[in-house]
Design a protein around this motif. Structure first.
Motif, PDB file in Angstrom:
ATOM      1  N   ALA A   9       0.808  -1.218   0.000  1.00 12.07           N
ATOM      2  CA  ALA A   9       0.000   0.000   0.000  1.00 12.07           C
ATOM      3  C   ALA A   9       0.841   1.269   0.000  1.00 12.07           C
ATOM      4  N   LEU A  10       2.170   1.133  -0.053  1.00 13.81           N
ATOM      5  CA  LEU A  10       3.020   2.310   0.064  1.00 13.81           C
ATOM      6  C   LEU A  10       2.745   3.330  -1.029  1.00 13.81           C
ATOM      7  N   ASP A  11       2.496   2.852  -2.237  1.00 15.11           N
ATOM      8  CA  ASP A  11       2.246   3.754  -3.360  1.00 15.11           C
ATOM      9  C   ASP A  11       0.786   3.778  -3.782  1.00 15.11           C
ATOM     10  N   ASP A  12      -0.094   3.269  -2.915  1.00 11.72           N
ATOM     11  CA  ASP A  12      -1.526   3.307  -3.205  1.00 11.72           C
ATOM     12  C   ASP A  12      -2.060   4.680  -2.824  1.00 11.72           C
ATOM     13  N   PRO A  13      -2.458   5.535  -3.773  1.00 15.65           N
ATOM     14  CA  PRO A  13      -2.909   6.890  -3.433  1.00 15.65           C
ATOM     15  C   PRO A  13      -4.116   6.900  -2.517  1.00 15.65           C
ATOM     16  N   ALA A  14      -4.917   5.836  -2.557  1.00 20.76           N
ATOM     17  CA  ALA A  14      -6.101   5.795  -1.697  1.00 20.76           C
ATOM     18  C   ALA A  14      -5.742   5.529  -0.242  1.00 20.76           C
ATOM     19  N   ALA A  15      -4.508   5.073   0.006  1.00 21.66           N
ATOM     20  CA  ALA A  15      -4.121   4.694   1.360  1.00 21.66           C
ATOM     21  C   ALA A  15      -3.655   5.877   2.201  1.00 21.66           C
ATOM     22  N   GLY A  16      -3.455   7.023   1.589  1.00 21.48           N
ATOM     23  CA  GLY A  16      -3.003   8.183   2.368  1.00 21.48           C
ATOM     24  C   GLY A  16      -2.735   9.369   1.471  1.00 21.48           C
ATOM     25  N   ALA A  17      -3.791   9.942   0.899  1.00 24.77           N
ATOM     26  CA  ALA A  17      -3.644  11.067  -0.008  1.00 24.77           C
ATOM     27  C   ALA A  17      -2.981  12.241   0.706  1.00 24.77           C
ATOM     28  N   GLY A  18      -1.965  12.820   0.076  1.00 28.57           N
ATOM     29  CA  GLY A  18      -1.288  13.966   0.650  1.00 28.57           C
ATOM     30  C   GLY A  18      -0.298  13.631   1.747  1.00 28.57           C
ATOM     31  N   GLU A  19      -0.122  12.355   2.051  1.00 28.48           N
ATOM     32  CA  GLU A  19       0.754  11.938   3.139  1.00 28.48           C
ATOM     33  C   GLU A  19       2.157  11.674   2.600  1.00 28.48           C
ATOM     34  N   ALA A  20       3.172  12.158   3.309  1.00 34.41           N
ATOM     35  CA  ALA A  20       4.549  11.911   2.900  1.00 34.41           C
ATOM     36  C   ALA A  20       4.844  10.412   2.918  1.00 34.41           C
ATOM     37  N   ARG A  21       5.650   9.929   1.942  1.00 32.39           N
ATOM     38  CA  ARG A  21       5.908   8.490   1.849  1.00 32.39           C
ATOM     39  C   ARG A  21       6.634   7.973   3.082  1.00 32.39           C
ATOM     40  N   GLN A  22       7.532   8.779   3.667  1.00 29.96           N
ATOM     41  CA  GLN A  22       8.248   8.320   4.852  1.00 29.96           C
ATOM     42  C   GLN A  22       7.289   8.115   6.022  1.00 29.96           C
ATOM     43  N   GLY A  41      10.341 -10.374  16.858  1.00 27.67           N
ATOM     44  CA  GLY A  41      11.613 -10.994  16.515  1.00 27.67           C
ATOM     45  C   GLY A  41      11.922 -10.992  15.025  1.00 27.67           C
ATOM     46  N   ALA A  42      10.913 -10.665  14.199  1.00 29.25           N
ATOM     47  CA  ALA A  42      11.143 -10.648  12.744  1.00 29.25           C
ATOM     48  C   ALA A  42      12.149  -9.560  12.391  1.00 29.25           C
ATOM     49  N   ARG A  43      13.113  -9.895  11.528  1.00 28.18           N
ATOM     50  CA  ARG A  43      14.124  -8.943  11.103  1.00 28.18           C
ATOM     51  C   ARG A  43      13.579  -8.050   9.989  1.00 28.18           C
ATOM     52  N   LEU A  44      13.815  -6.744  10.109  1.00 28.53           N
ATOM     53  CA  LEU A  44      13.480  -5.813   9.035  1.00 28.53           C
ATOM     54  C   LEU A  44      14.705  -5.637   8.138  1.00 28.53           C
ATOM     55  N   PRO A  45      14.491  -5.362   6.867  1.00 30.09           N
ATOM     56  CA  PRO A  45      15.639  -5.163   5.974  1.00 30.09           C
ATOM     57  C   PRO A  45      16.491  -3.987   6.433  1.00 30.09           C
ATOM     58  N   GLY A  46      17.745  -3.979   6.040  1.00 27.89           N
ATOM     59  CA  GLY A  46      18.594  -2.824   6.292  1.00 27.89           C
ATOM     60  C   GLY A  46      18.045  -1.600   5.578  1.00 27.89           C
ATOM     61  N   THR A  47      18.401  -0.423   6.057  1.00 27.48           N
ATOM     62  CA  THR A  47      17.832   0.802   5.493  1.00 27.48           C
ATOM     63  C   THR A  47      18.212   0.989   4.020  1.00 27.48           C
ATOM     64  N   ARG A  48      19.439   0.634   3.657  1.00 28.06           N
ATOM     65  CA  ARG A  48      19.836   0.773   2.251  1.00 28.06           C
ATOM     66  C   ARG A  48      19.045  -0.180   1.368  1.00 28.06           C
ATOM     67  N   GLN A  49      18.884  -1.430   1.845  1.00 30.05           N
ATOM     68  CA  GLN A  49      18.152  -2.415   1.043  1.00 30.05           C
ATOM     69  C   GLN A  49      16.702  -2.007   0.860  1.00 30.05           C
ATOM     70  N   LEU A  50      16.041  -1.602   1.970  1.00 31.98           N
ATOM     71  CA  LEU A  50      14.630  -1.238   1.864  1.00 31.98           C
ATOM     72  C   LEU A  50      14.454   0.014   1.014  1.00 31.98           C
ATOM     73  N   ALA A  51      15.362   0.972   1.143  1.00 36.38           N
ATOM     74  CA  ALA A  51      15.284   2.184   0.330  1.00 36.38           C
ATOM     75  C   ALA A  51      15.351   1.835  -1.157  1.00 36.38           C
ATOM     76  N   ALA A  52      16.250   0.912  -1.509  1.00 38.31           N
ATOM     77  CA  ALA A  52      16.359   0.492  -2.909  1.00 38.31           C
ATOM     78  C   ALA A  52      15.120  -0.274  -3.355  1.00 38.31           C
ATOM     79  N   ASP A  53      14.576  -1.111  -2.470  1.00 35.95           N
ATOM     80  CA  ASP A  53      13.409  -1.921  -2.833  1.00 35.95           C
ATOM     81  C   ASP A  53      12.184  -1.075  -3.124  1.00 35.95           C
ATOM     82  N   VAL A  54      11.992   0.004  -2.360  1.00 33.39           N
ATOM     83  CA  VAL A  54      10.763   0.795  -2.507  1.00 33.39           C
ATOM     84  C   VAL A  54      10.991   2.107  -3.250  1.00 33.39           C
ATOM     85  N   GLY A  55      12.218   2.349  -3.715  1.00 32.62           N
ATOM     86  CA  GLY A  55      12.495   3.566  -4.471  1.00 32.62           C
ATOM     87  C   GLY A  55      12.383   4.819  -3.626  1.00 32.62           C
ATOM     88  N   MET A  56      13.001   4.788  -2.453  1.00 33.94           N
ATOM     89  CA  MET A  56      12.884   5.893  -1.505  1.00 33.94           C
ATOM     90  C   MET A  56      14.280   6.265  -1.023  1.00 33.94           C
TER      91      MET A  56
END
Length: 493
Positions: A9-22, A41-56
């Motif tokens: 839903a990160l790029d779904d405009p209906a999920a948060g119109a006018g809301e900053a992606r961060q 306990g679930a590991r989140l991706p590193g910041t560089r990896q996630l930034a590349a994955d979502v184009g941010m």
């Protein structure tokens, strides 16, 4: 569960119109953790990896992770970032209607004015710095070092009054920047500015005591005083700050006087030296206390490069003054670290009261902040941001004057990160703020800061988050919204 589904839903405009992606990234991750879709306990991706994955930009991912870390939804260790184990009862559940509903709240709870912060990252939201410009990578390095030094003590409650290293660093920082005269033993670290005000209200006054508040006033400060059972007296503000009427000291002697002298919030006036000395004399003669909230003192725009008027506390260090401040404008609001500087003669008693009322936390973050201050990196960041904010303010002032005309004065600007735009009666500020929010803008109505029947009509406009290039277009949008409100007779549609 796959993180890809959470981020769908990160790029779904209906999920948060006018809301900053961060902000949307932070919200999506937080919701998934609360609802159990991202397991403890679930590991989140590193910041560089996630930034590349979502184009941010990586700074945007760092922003989201740091907010989640500050709120306790994730934990950081040498292996990266993982989902934290939430306390029992914190997970989201279907809402249930309890017996008697809101009637079970106290009378004080019903009296508290509403404060809406849901739009805090939209253009023109006041009180928010440029979070993207903060050196997140530098801060992350200091945090990483602090986590590398963790012992059992840092994972328990924090040192009463704050980490000794941070108390020393804050004392040195305030002495150099604000002329505050204190030792580390007079500095107490608490979990945010409102906790500092709450401590003042509960430890320095009794239920029913009188507190003078600026009119207009910071709404959260008013709420804290009301919740503590104090009796507020609204004292009007003019171009020189709080202006008590003749005879008010005798008619309504205050136990507490709350002021924002460096940059009155929201009008932006600076409390004159004459008024500072008069308030000091008044509280000393009456056996009261002055609470000096040094809001927006970090950026002095009136005289670039010059030091702002020193803190009231520095005028007479032994006077009954509690100096309160935070690093929200230099770091980020979600960090929730504030400081109180108390008179030397009151440090023991107030310190004991703070220990009895509040549990300390964020020992790791406190250690990282101490190192950041000692390194000089925070001061260098302040110096980099000051001309940037001055440029944004100048652009906003020019655009407002061009768009709204001479009939709408622009107030404030000597310090801080906001301006006030006066409005004609034909454009009610509450209606305009509501209509502007629908267009992705978040100025706040000036009338909401007042107590009384004849408040000023205007908008409080922040410029900390908004780049110079966007300001003319955003003001043009605001002008269009104002015209629609005027034609509709002051009612937003």
């Amino acid at each position: 569960m796959s993180l890809a589904l959470v981020l769908a839903a990160l790029d779904d405009p209906a999920a948060g119109a006018g809301e900053a992606r961060q902000l949307r990234l932070y919200r999506l991750l937080k919701a998934a953790i609360l609802e159990g879709r991202l397991a403890p306990g679930a590991r989140l991706p590193g910041t560089r990896q996630l930034a590349a994955d979502v184009g941010m930009a990586r700074n945007c991912v760092l922003f989201a992770y740091q907010l989640l870390l500050a709120e306790g939804f994730v934990e950081a260790d040498r292996g990266g970032t993982r989902v934290a184990v939430l306390p029992l009862g914190m997970a989201a559940r279907s809402p249930q209607r309890g017996p008697a509903g809101a009637d079970r709240l106290s009378r004080r709870a019903h009296q508290l004015p509403a404060i809406n912060r849901s739009e805090s990252l939209l253009p023109f939201a006041p009180g928010v710095p440029d979070l993207n410009a903060f050196p997140w990578a530098t801060w992350a390095r200091f945090l990483h070092r602090a986590w590398g030094e963790v012992t059992a003590r840092q994972l328990a409650y924090a040192e009463p009054g704050g980490e000794p290293d941070l108390r020393r660093a804050v004392a040195a920082f305030l002495s150099a920047r604000r002329g505050v005269a204190c030792t580390p033993e007079q500095v107490f670290i608490v979990a945010g500015g409102q906790v500092a005000l709450d401590a003042c209200a509960r430890l320095l006054a009794d239920s029913g005591d009188t507190v003078w508040l600026e009119n207009p006033c910071y709404p959260a400060a008013r709420n804290v005083m009301l919740a503590a059972g104090l009796t507020p007296v609204a004292v009007d503000v003019d171009r020189d700050g709080m202006a008590p009427a003749s005879g008010l000291w005798q008619a309504a002697p205050p136990r507490l006087v709350y002021v924002t002298p460096s940059h009155q919030y929201p009008l932006g006036s600076v409390l004159s030296l004459e008024r500072r000395l008069a308030l000091l004399a008044g509280v000393e003669a009456g056996g009261g206390w002055l609470i000096e909230d040094d809001y927006d003192s970090d950026f002095n725009h009136a005289q670039p490069g010059a030091r702002p008027l020193p803190a009231i506390q520095g005028l007479r260090p032994e006077a009954p003054v509690i100096y309160v401040g935070t690093f929200s404008k230099l770091l980020y609001p979600g960090l929730r670290i504030a400081y109180m500087v108390v008179p030397r003669w009151a440090a023991s008693g107030l310190g004991e009261g703070i220990r009895k009322l509040y549990r300390g936390g964020q020992a790791v973050e406190q250690r990282a902040l101490a190192r950041l201050l000692e390194s000089g990196q925070l001061t260098r960041h302040l110096r980099r941001m000051a001309p940037l904010y001055r440029e944004r303010q100048a652009a906003l002032r020019a655009a407002l004057q061009a768009g709204f005309g001479a009939g709408c004065p622009v107030l404030g600007g000597q310090a801080g990160l906001h301006l006030v735009l006066g409005l004609p009666a034909s454009v009610p500020d509450t209606a305009l703020a509501e209509a502007a929010l629908e267009q992705g803008l978040a100025p706040r109505p000036l009338s909401a800061y007042y107590v009384g029947t004849t408040p000023d009509n205007g908008l409080v406009l922040g410029y900390g988050l908004t780049g110079v290039a966007r300001i003319p277009e955003l003001v043009t949008r605001l002008v269009g919204v104002a015209e629609k409100v005027r034609k509709a007779g002051g009612v937003s549609s």
